[in-house]
Write an enzyme that holds these catalytic residues in place. Structure first.
Site, PDB file in Angstrom:
ATOM      1  NE  ARG A   1      -8.514  -5.618 -14.563  1.00 49.76           N
ATOM      2  CZ  ARG A   1      -8.115  -4.403 -14.905  1.00 49.76           C
ATOM      3  NH1 ARG A   1      -8.630  -3.821 -15.963  1.00 49.76           N
ATOM      4  NH2 ARG A   1      -7.212  -3.761 -14.204  1.00 49.76           N
TER       5      ARG A   1
ATOM      6  N   GLY B   1       0.802  -1.224   0.000  1.00 48.75           N
ATOM      7  CA  GLY B   1       0.000   0.000   0.000  1.00 48.75           C
ATOM      8  C   GLY B   1       0.829   1.265   0.000  1.00 48.75           C
TER       9      GLY B   1
END
Lengths: 454, 82
Positions: free
Chosen positions: A291, A163
């Site tokens: 994707r 993060g």
């Protein structure tokens, strides 16, 4: 493939329904309680309710989607982007239910979703990755030795972190020697692991990605997209071709992406993301998206290839119908993401009901959206409400036409980023394509400081 | 003693805790400072922390966790020394 369930909402669900219809495939939409009257639910042949409004209780529940597919008699599932689209377990659950997953196999999704494994695959395919230490370094001496290999400036990251926490950029060996113990100590107290990961820091970086299509045996590229204009790592404007690379880099990068796809036997549409060092012209593989992506229309506009239709054909078991020599690019396309956010109030999202909407049209303008008068922009989902995609025979024409198109866009009832996108078109650095991944944020910070956004 | 109402800065979904496995940010009876976070509002995948805005004692939650709230809606009630 006779009946396709679309495991998504918003503009991408609408986009997939349209491609399926072009191929004569029936469509099944899934809708949460909040989306009963949403555009994708209205457009599909059949709608199945999959639960309450929060995505964690509807669109993100694999069991709900798989039973909706079974109950509606669908034989295939298209995941779109976001939500479950890159969850290997979902792809496996769809396959286990005897249905076709429109995307690569679960093990390929898993492999490319794991950064370390993806790096290994890239190395095996002879695709360059950002120079760095594949394993953590434990002490100052090891880090100094590693940095001599990668070259300065170097980015120090906690091996156990994430993060974006605990990242430091050091310019030379003296800075590294000073920063390492501190950073490592912080990592040890925060994550219980003081090992640091070392990576070359690219000062002027561009984010360029290559669109690929594979059928498991053969793979081709469908050119690249420039995606450097980002805010908080979210893309804002994308275009094809990239104005920041030359023919040599284009040829090498697209060839590298195809090698990577062949290496994993990639089946479906996918994207290999690269970081380009604007100073040296080097490029490094970062990750692969397994994707369809938000920005796929810019590639469609320059090549004339319907990428979603290709995904469906490949999933149905067909071989690639397009050879590399058939793929040609013509002109220039730009996509602007319009979000229901107020750019003058720190991009605060504004859900609400659409009172009035006017979408741009005309020659070489495509607007992918789910908006209609009365549409409810829900607080539960993403703020993307429309994509304005514009083609021109060259970049300057595409940008001029973009100004016309964005000026026509009217969205009443919620805030939108349209005005900011128009402002962006007036920036000289945008007009001449001289930007990197940090440019948009710097411009926004400057804009806020000079009080343009009161 | 006077009441201080902590209002939602934006419309969205109100959360009393940072994530499903953590305890609530604050409990009734707890003393808080003005800068303390008392909840989160999620709107369109962005999270906005809600600060107490005054020093005092938490009296009550006025909004349920995971409920949809409007901008300006009362989320938490504090009792403050006046």
């Amino acid at each position: 493939m006779k009946r396709l369930l679309i495991a998504n909402r918003g503009e991408i669900a609408v986009r997939i329904i349209r491609a399926a219809r072009d191929l004569g495939i029936e469509t099944v939409a899934v809708a949460s309680d909040a989306d009963r009257h949403a555009q994708h639910a209205l457009l599909a042949d059949t709608v199945v309710n999959i639960g309450p409004a929060p995505a964690t209780k509807s669109y993100l529940v694999p069991e709900a989607i798989v039973s909706a597919a079974r109950d509606s008699g669908a034989d295939a599932v298209h995941p779109g982007y976001g939500f479950l689209s890159e969850r290997a377990a979902f792809a496996a659950a769809v396959a286990d239910a005897g249905l076709t997953f429109v995307g690569p196999d679960a093990d390929v999704i898993e492999q490319m979703g794991d950064k370390v494994r993806a790096r290994q695959v890239a190395a095996a395919a002879g695709v360059p990755t950002v120079p760095g230490t594949p394993d953590g370094v434990a002490d100052v001496a090891a880090s100094v030795a590693a940095a001599r290999e990668t070259g300065y400036p170097v980015m120090l990251k906690a091996a156990a972190g994430g993060g974006g926490r605990g990242i430091r950029v050091v310019a030379d060996e003296a800075e590294l020697v000073a920063a390492f113990p501190q950073a490592s100590g912080e990592a040890a107290s925060a994550f219980g692991d003081g090992r640091m990961y070392l990576e070359r820091f690219v000062r002027n970086a561009r984010h360029v990605e290559v669109q690929v299509l594979g059928d498991g045996t053969d793979a081709i590229h469908v050119f690249e997209r420039e995606c450097s204009l980002q805010r908080r790592r979210q893309k804002v404007v994308e275009e094809a071709p990239s104005p920041g690379i030359d023919e040599r880099i284009r040829a090498e990068m697209t060839a590298a992406a195809v090698r990577l796809c062949r290496q994993v036997g990639y089946r479906s549409a996918g994207t290999c993301e690269f970081l380009v060092d604007d100073e040296t012209g080097e490029f490094f593989f970062i990750e692969m998206n397994t994707r369809i992506q938000v920005e796929h229309p810019v590639t469609e506009l320059i090549t004339g290839i319907d990428l979603v239709a290709e995904q469906l054909r490949i999933a149905a078991g067909e071989e690639l119908g397009i050879r590399q020599s058939d793929v040609t690019a013509r002109g220039h396309a730009v996509e602007f993401r319009v979000c229901a956010e107020n750019p003058d109030k720190n991009f605060m999202p504004g859900p609400g009901r659409i009172a009035h909407v006017h979408l741009p049209g005309g020659p070489w303008v495509r607007t992918d959206t789910w908006l209609a008068p009365g549409s409810q922009v829900s607080p539960y989902y993403d703020s993307l409400v429309a994509k304005v995609v514009v083609w021109g025979h060259d970049r300057a024409t595409a940008l001029a036409r973009s100004r016309r198109a964005l000026s026509e866009l009217v969205i009443d009832g919620v805030p939108s980023t349209t005005s900011l996108l128009l402002e962006l078109l007036d920036e000289p650095w945008f007009a001449d394509g001289s930007f990197g991944t940090g440019t948009l944020e710097q411009w926004l910070a400057q804009r806020a400081a000079t009080g343009v956004s009161a | 003693m006077t009441r201080h109402e902590v209002l939602s800065p934006i419309p969205g979904v109100f959360y009393r805790k940072p994530d499903p496995d953590s305890p609530d940010y604050v409990k009734p009876g707890q003393h808080v400072s003005a800068g303390d976070t008392v909840g989160l509002v999620e709107v369109m995948k962005s999270f906005y922390p809600v600060e107490a805005g005054a020093e005092g004692t938490v009296v009550d939650f006025a909004a349920e966790g995971e409920s949809v709230v409007e901008a300006g809606q009362v989320l938490v009630v504090l009792e403050v020394e006046s």
